[in-house]
Design an enzyme around this catalytic site. Structure first.
Site, PDB file in Angstrom:
ATOM      1  N   TYR A  10      -2.505  49.331 -14.385  1.00 28.34           N
ATOM      2  CA  TYR A  10      -4.010  49.777 -14.075  1.00 28.34           C
ATOM      3  C   TYR A  10      -4.711  48.506 -13.687  1.00 28.34           C
ATOM      4  O   TYR A  10      -5.505  48.649 -12.451  1.00 28.34           O
ATOM      5  CB  TYR A  10      -4.658  50.661 -15.112  1.00 28.34           C
TER       6      TYR A  10
ATOM      7  N   LYS B   8      -6.225  47.783  -9.697  1.00 27.77           N
ATOM      8  CA  LYS B   8      -7.644  47.729  -9.689  1.00 27.77           C
ATOM      9  C   LYS B   8      -8.181  46.586  -8.958  1.00 27.77           C
ATOM     10  O   LYS B   8      -9.117  46.185  -8.246  1.00 27.77           O
ATOM     11  CB  LYS B   8      -8.418  48.128 -11.030  1.00 27.77           C
TER      12      LYS B   8
END
Length: 254
Positions: free
Chosen positions: A155, A159
């Site tokens: 993640y 991002k």
């Protein structure tokens, strides 16, 4: 006249959470909205609610953001049914958290596909309608996790990648009147954070109180907090803002 009167916005992952709050805010500001989600019934329900409350045109449709044909078809349908497409909100996302030594190939591949491939496919499809119009807004959801978070190597990577890709879109699309920016939320109370609390073996209420206590504004974020920042970036007031990542985190980035 409303700020976004005459604009059409597409929100990926828009059936619930930050996506739904953003769709409601953009409609409140005058835009017609298209809600795209894997869950077609939820997308339609959110769209129907927005139309009833705001009086704006709103449609819900299903597509997998990792599938190029589905995304191209969805974007073309939005432009055909609503007359144009000037605002894209890249919001669709998933989490598959785990420590590195426990993370599977599928945990990594799924998160990369939904966030980065989804960003790429939706942005590529949307700009085909924005470039001829010489106007467009692409706002993508990053996260404070871009700065690194234990148990989120996948993640955090995507991002951070969205921030770099956003800078590149700003450079490439700026000459066509299109801006590209990212919003990086901190702790926001959504279904996703509720699932995280459950994985950590605590209640959402306790988890929220814990995070609020270490946040300078002394509260957790709400989807509407993020929607307000996105709405600013989607309008003409932000015409000279591009390539930026705005951290909406209550003052605490980690």
């Amino acid at each position: 006249m409303s700020r976004l009167q005459g604009r059409v916005a597409l929100i990926t992952g828009g059936a619930r959470g930050i996506g739904a709050a953003t769709a409601r805010r953009l409609a409140h500001d005058g835009a017609d909205v298209a809600i795209l989600d894997l869950d077609e019934s939820a997308a339609r329900a959110t769209a129907d609610d927005i139309a009833a409350v705001t009086g704006r045109r709103a449609i819900g449709l299903a597509a997998n953001v990792t599938d190029a044909d589905q995304i191209d078809a969805a974007v073309d349908r939005v432009a055909e049914e609503l007359g144009s497409l000037g605002i894209l909100i890249n919001n669709a996302g998933v989490t598959r958290d785990n420590l590195l030594f426990k993370m599977s190939d599928d945990d990594w591949d799924t998160v990369v596909a939904v966030h980065l491939r989804g960003f790429f496919l939706a942005s590529r499809a949307a700009q085909r309608h924005m470039v001829p119009a010489k106007w467009g807004r692409i706002v993508s959801l990053s996260s404070v996790s871009a700065l690194g978070t234990r148990g989120q190597v996948n993640y955090s990577a995507v991002k951070a990648g969205i921030q770099g890709a956003t800078r590149t879109l700003a450079i490439e699309l700026g000459p066509f009147g299109i801006t590209a920016n990212a919003v990086a939320p901190g702790f926001v109370v959504t279904e996703m954070t509720a699932q995280l609390a459950e994985r950590l073996g605590t209640s959402l209420e306790a988890f929220t109180e814990e995070r609020a206590a270490i946040t300078p504004v002394r509260r957790a974020g709400a989807p509407e907090d993020i929607a307000g920042v996105i709405a600013f970036l989607a309008g003409d007031d932000a015409a000279f803002v591009t390539g930026q990542t705005i951290y909406a985190d209550g003052g605490r980035r980690l």
